[in-house]
Each structure stands twice: as structure tokens, then as C-alpha cells.
Design an enzyme around this catalytic site. Sequence first.
Site, PDB file in Angstrom:
ATOM      1  CE1 TYR A   1      -3.090  -2.998   0.265  1.00 16.49           C
ATOM      2  CE2 TYR A   1      -3.430  -2.534   2.589  1.00 16.49           C
ATOM      3  CZ  TYR A   1      -3.693  -3.293   1.462  1.00 16.49           C
ATOM      4  OH  TYR A   1      -4.567  -4.352   1.547  1.00 16.49           O
TER       5      TYR A   1
ATOM      6  N   PRO B   1     -15.559  -4.798   2.907  1.00 13.49           N
ATOM      7  CG  PRO B   1     -15.565  -4.062   5.135  1.00 13.49           C
ATOM      8  CD  PRO B   1     -14.651  -4.260   3.955  1.00 13.49           C
ATOM      9  CG  LEU B   2     -18.485  -0.506   3.906  1.00  9.52           C
ATOM     10  CD1 LEU B   2     -17.886   0.841   4.297  1.00  9.52           C
ATOM     11  CD2 LEU B   2     -19.952  -0.572   4.317  1.00  9.52           C
TER      12      LEU B   2
ATOM     13  CD  GLN C   1     -12.595  -1.860  -4.009  1.00  6.70           C
ATOM     14  OE1 GLN C   1     -12.888  -1.573  -5.160  1.00  6.70           O
ATOM     15  NE2 GLN C   1     -11.385  -2.255  -3.648  1.00  6.70           N
ATOM     16  N   GLY C   2     -17.423   0.732  -1.051  1.00  2.00           N
ATOM     17  CA  GLY C   2     -18.279   1.925  -0.922  1.00  2.00           C
ATOM     18  C   GLY C   2     -19.576   1.800  -1.699  1.00  2.00           C
TER      19      GLY C   2
ATOM     20  CG  LEU D   1     -22.548  -3.054  -0.295  1.00  2.00           C
ATOM     21  CD1 LEU D   1     -21.947  -4.160   0.577  1.00  2.00           C
ATOM     22  CD2 LEU D   1     -23.892  -3.529  -0.869  1.00  2.00           C
TER      23      LEU D   1
ATOM     24  N   GLY E   1     -24.691   3.147  -1.059  1.00  2.00           N
ATOM     25  CA  GLY E   1     -25.827   3.625  -1.845  1.00  2.00           C
ATOM     26  C   GLY E   1     -25.612   5.012  -2.426  1.00  2.00           C
TER      27      GLY E   1
HETATM   28  N1  LIG Z   1      -5.914  -8.483   1.154  1.00  2.00           N
HETATM   29  C1  LIG Z   1      -6.306  -7.898   0.045  1.00  2.00           C
HETATM   30  O1  LIG Z   1      -6.048  -8.356  -1.079  1.00  2.00           O
HETATM   31  C2  LIG Z   1      -7.126  -6.640   0.180  1.00  2.00           C
HETATM   32  C3  LIG Z   1      -7.820  -6.130  -0.931  1.00  2.00           C
HETATM   33  C4  LIG Z   1      -8.597  -4.983  -0.747  1.00  2.00           C
HETATM   34  C5  LIG Z   1      -8.641  -4.358   0.499  1.00  2.00           C
HETATM   35  N2  LIG Z   1      -7.923  -4.867   1.553  1.00  2.00           N
HETATM   36  C6  LIG Z   1      -7.972  -4.222   2.887  1.00  2.00           C
HETATM   37  O2  LIG Z   1      -9.320  -4.022   3.263  1.00  2.00           O
HETATM   38  C7  LIG Z   1      -9.552  -2.637   3.562  1.00  2.00           C
HETATM   39  C8  LIG Z   1     -10.963  -2.281   3.189  1.00  2.00           C
HETATM   40  O3  LIG Z   1     -11.293  -2.634   1.852  1.00  2.00           O
HETATM   41  P1  LIG Z   1     -11.569  -1.553   0.708  1.00  2.00           P
HETATM   42  O4  LIG Z   1     -10.973  -0.274   1.114  1.00  2.00           O
HETATM   43  O5  LIG Z   1     -11.170  -2.193  -0.569  1.00  2.00           O
HETATM   44  O6  LIG Z   1     -13.169  -1.452   0.668  1.00  2.00           O
HETATM   45  P2  LIG Z   1     -14.304  -0.973   1.703  1.00  2.00           P
HETATM   46  O7  LIG Z   1     -13.799  -0.950   3.073  1.00  2.00           O
HETATM   47  O8  LIG Z   1     -15.470  -1.827   1.385  1.00  2.00           O
HETATM   48  O9  LIG Z   1     -14.631   0.492   1.184  1.00  2.00           O
HETATM   49  C9  LIG Z   1     -13.913   1.605   1.636  1.00  2.00           C
HETATM   50  C10 LIG Z   1     -14.500   2.870   1.016  1.00  2.00           C
HETATM   51  O10 LIG Z   1     -15.915   2.940   1.270  1.00  2.00           O
HETATM   52  C11 LIG Z   1     -16.296   4.280   1.551  1.00  2.00           C
HETATM   53  N3  LIG Z   1     -16.824   4.293   2.939  1.00  2.00           N
HETATM   54  C12 LIG Z   1     -16.242   3.830   4.073  1.00  2.00           C
HETATM   55  N4  LIG Z   1     -17.017   4.010   5.141  1.00  2.00           N
HETATM   56  C13 LIG Z   1     -18.152   4.597   4.695  1.00  2.00           C
HETATM   57  C14 LIG Z   1     -19.336   5.033   5.324  1.00  2.00           C
HETATM   58  N5  LIG Z   1     -19.532   4.904   6.653  1.00  2.00           N
HETATM   59  N6  LIG Z   1     -20.314   5.616   4.560  1.00  2.00           N
HETATM   60  C15 LIG Z   1     -20.154   5.756   3.212  1.00  2.00           C
HETATM   61  N7  LIG Z   1     -19.028   5.356   2.553  1.00  2.00           N
HETATM   62  C16 LIG Z   1     -18.039   4.772   3.293  1.00  2.00           C
HETATM   63  C17 LIG Z   1     -15.042   5.137   1.407  1.00  2.00           C
HETATM   64  O11 LIG Z   1     -14.938   5.580   0.046  1.00  2.00           O
HETATM   65  P3  LIG Z   1     -15.598   6.972  -0.509  1.00  2.00           P
HETATM   66  O12 LIG Z   1     -15.913   7.849   0.655  1.00  2.00           O
HETATM   67  O13 LIG Z   1     -14.523   7.535  -1.404  1.00  2.00           O
HETATM   68  O14 LIG Z   1     -16.790   6.509  -1.289  1.00  2.00           O
HETATM   69  C18 LIG Z   1     -13.921   4.128   1.648  1.00  2.00           C
HETATM   70  O15 LIG Z   1     -12.705   4.465   1.064  1.00  2.00           O
HETATM   71  C19 LIG Z   1      -8.452  -1.897   2.792  1.00  2.00           C
HETATM   72  O16 LIG Z   1      -8.178  -0.632   3.340  1.00  2.00           O
HETATM   73  C20 LIG Z   1      -7.293  -2.851   2.947  1.00  2.00           C
HETATM   74  O17 LIG Z   1      -6.696  -2.693   4.229  1.00  2.00           O
HETATM   75  C21 LIG Z   1      -7.201  -6.005   1.397  1.00  2.00           C
END
Ligand SMILES: NC(=O)c1ccc[n+]([C@@H]2O[C@H](COP(=O)([O-])OP(=O)(O)OC[C@H]3O[C@@H](n4cnc5c(N)ncnc54)[C@H](OP(=O)(O)O)[C@@H]3O)[C@@H](O)[C@H]2O)c1
Length: 325
Positions: free
Chosen positions: A59, A199-200, A202-203, A205, A207
Amino acid sequence: MRTLDLGTHVPASVIGLGTWQFGSREWGYGDDFADRQAGEIVRRALDLGVTFFDSAELYGFGRSERILGEALGDRRDEVVVATKIFPLLPLAPVVEQRAVASADRLGVRRIDLYQVHQANPVVRDGTTMRGMGALQRTGLVDQVGVSNYSLDRWQAAERALGGAVVSNQVEYSLVHRAPEEDLLPWARAEGRVVVAYSPLGQGVLSGRYTSGHRPQDAVRRANPVFAPENLERLAPLLDTLRQVGEAHDLSASQAALAWVVARPNVLAIPGASSVEQLEKNVEAASVHLADDEVAALDERSATFRRVSTLERARGAVRRRVRRTA
Ligand SMILES: NC(=O)c1ccc[n+]([C@@H]2O[C@H](COP(=O)([O-])OP(=O)(O)OC[C@H]3O[C@@H](n4cnc5c(N)ncnc54)[C@H](OP(=O)(O)O)[C@@H]3O)[C@@H](O)[C@H]2O)c1
């Protein structure tokens, strides 16, 4: 907050913090986010009882680990610090060197959970886990985990380590439920943990994205779930999420997270683009969804069929042919 036991010095909160967003250009959050807001998010998370922080050497090419370590400061020892090795050539001596470099960037004497970011298709787990075992014996690594591993490969990693590979970090959410087939049941039966990334979705969910309002960063432009067809197909699931959320005075995102952590032996690591999002995400840990609410979300998400990138490409070709015919 509810916690899970990873065998680390402190238990891990069921809502952790993902830090891919910290200093990684592909999310497009900019320098102010990396220099200021990322640290504020970490400090607020600590105050709210988050005890699981996930990073990776990949990262921001080490920047996320540095930002996280600096923001944790003197409180590093109060939490579980997890990071990942990117397994380009995960031979035992390489694993050992890379752990030293990650610990240095994080400013820790011990990495609480050291994970293999993904299974290497050529290098088997024997040599990688030999390196992990050596790191555990020196005390630089406490617990070993994997990420993006199939169940077979996870079990093979355990045999190679000769001990528990305590967690497997995989994509898991209402738009990606494949881990339910085998990883979740096995984790539950064996006392292991599935760390749910994205879990969201990537945002998606939350909406707040629609076919007319799509995120413009490189990460989500590459994620087919944000394709206009898929955003339209997601509407019924998002409606159900909003309804379930409203019944608890929650947002759709919070309902989506509450659904993930309602599963036994599952810990979620949402990323956040602001302190407010982090606060909302933490709140979701204390929500108890009723059985019928979980069932309604299960049902809605089961009917969502994602249009793949290949199907979209075929559709575009068909439309072009029809136009020129
Ligand atoms: N092991 C792997 O291969 C792998 C792959 C992916 C991720 N990961 C890890 O998992 C973590 C989380 O996954 P992710 O970042 O891919 O996806 P995520 O957690 O599903 O989505 C994060 C994004 O959702 C939005 N968000 C977060 N909280 C919110 C809320 N309360 N209300 C509205 N929007 C919200 C934000 O984007 P906006 O505000 O810009 O919309 C945020 O950047 C990463 O940081 C990383 O540490 C690991």
C-alpha cells in the site's frame, strides 16, 4: 466493542481499520488525506476502541505502514498491528528480510499478525512458512495469517507452518459471498478468523453511487461492481439495506457492516475516507440485526448477479455490430 481472539497480546475488535487508502495514489484521496486526515482517522479509531489495524507493504509502497505507525505512536502496544508481505518471491530469507523492513516502517518491535498477501502460484508455502516460523521464533512476528487463500491452500499453509495460520483475509460482503461456501464454516469449526476486506464493496453498499454518479478513482474504475449495469442491478439490495438501516436509525453502510460482523468468526476492516465514516463504521459493531433482517439481506444479495467485465465487453461489441449493420 465485541472482539475476536487471534492469539495476539490483545483481542481484535470485530470492526478494524483498513489502511490501503493511506498514501496510495490509486484511491486518489490526495496528499492532505495522507498527511493529515489518515492520522486523525487512526487516532479517533483508537479512542473508539478499535484494536485491529491492517496495512501491507504494497500500500503506497510502504507509505501506508509509515503513516499508520506514526499515527499509532505510543499506543502501538495497545492494539493488533497487522501487515502483509507481497509474495513476489516469498522464499524463507526474503520473507525474513521483508518483515524486518515492514516492522521498521511501522515502528514496532513485533508484527502482531503477519499475512501473506496472496498465494504464489509457483512458490509453494513450505519455504514461505519456514520464513514465517523463523520470524515467530525470534519474536519479530507473533501470529501468522494469509490472504486471498483458498481453503486447500490455507490448510496447506498450516501444515507447512506446523501451527495455526490464524486468519485468512478475503473479500467478503453482501456483493461477494463466496467465502460462505467453505472458508467461513472451516474458520468457525477450527477457531480461525476470516478477515473481511472490502466489506462495503469499496463503498458501493453506501448507496451513494449510481450509474450517473460513479467514483472516478483508479481502484473503483477497475472494479466491475461500479459498472453502470451493476449499479442498476444493485438497486433492490440497496433499498433493502436502507430499510433495514432505517429501522435501527442507521445508514445503508452501517447495515451492510452489521450484516458482515453478524457472522461468527468474522472481523471486518472497512477503509474510510473521513473521520465521520470511521465513526459510523465503528457504531455498526454494536448493532444487532434481527434474524428476519439478516434473512432479507441474504435473499436480496443472493438475487444480485454481477455482469462480468467479459459480458460487458461482449455486449459493447454486439451493440457496435448492430449500429454498423
Ligand atoms: N488483502 C487484500 O487483497 C485486500 C484487498 C482490498 C482491500 N484490503 C484491505 O481491506 C480494507 C478495506 O477494503 P476496501 O478499502 O477495498 O473497501 P471498503 O472498506 O469496502 O470500502 C472503503 C471505502 O468505502 C467508503 N466508505 C467507508 N465508510 C463509509 C461510510 N460509513 N459511509 C459511506 N461510505 C463509506 C469510502 O470511500 P468513498 O468515501 O470515497 O466513497 C472508503 O474508502 C483496505 O483498506 C485494505 O486494508 C485487502
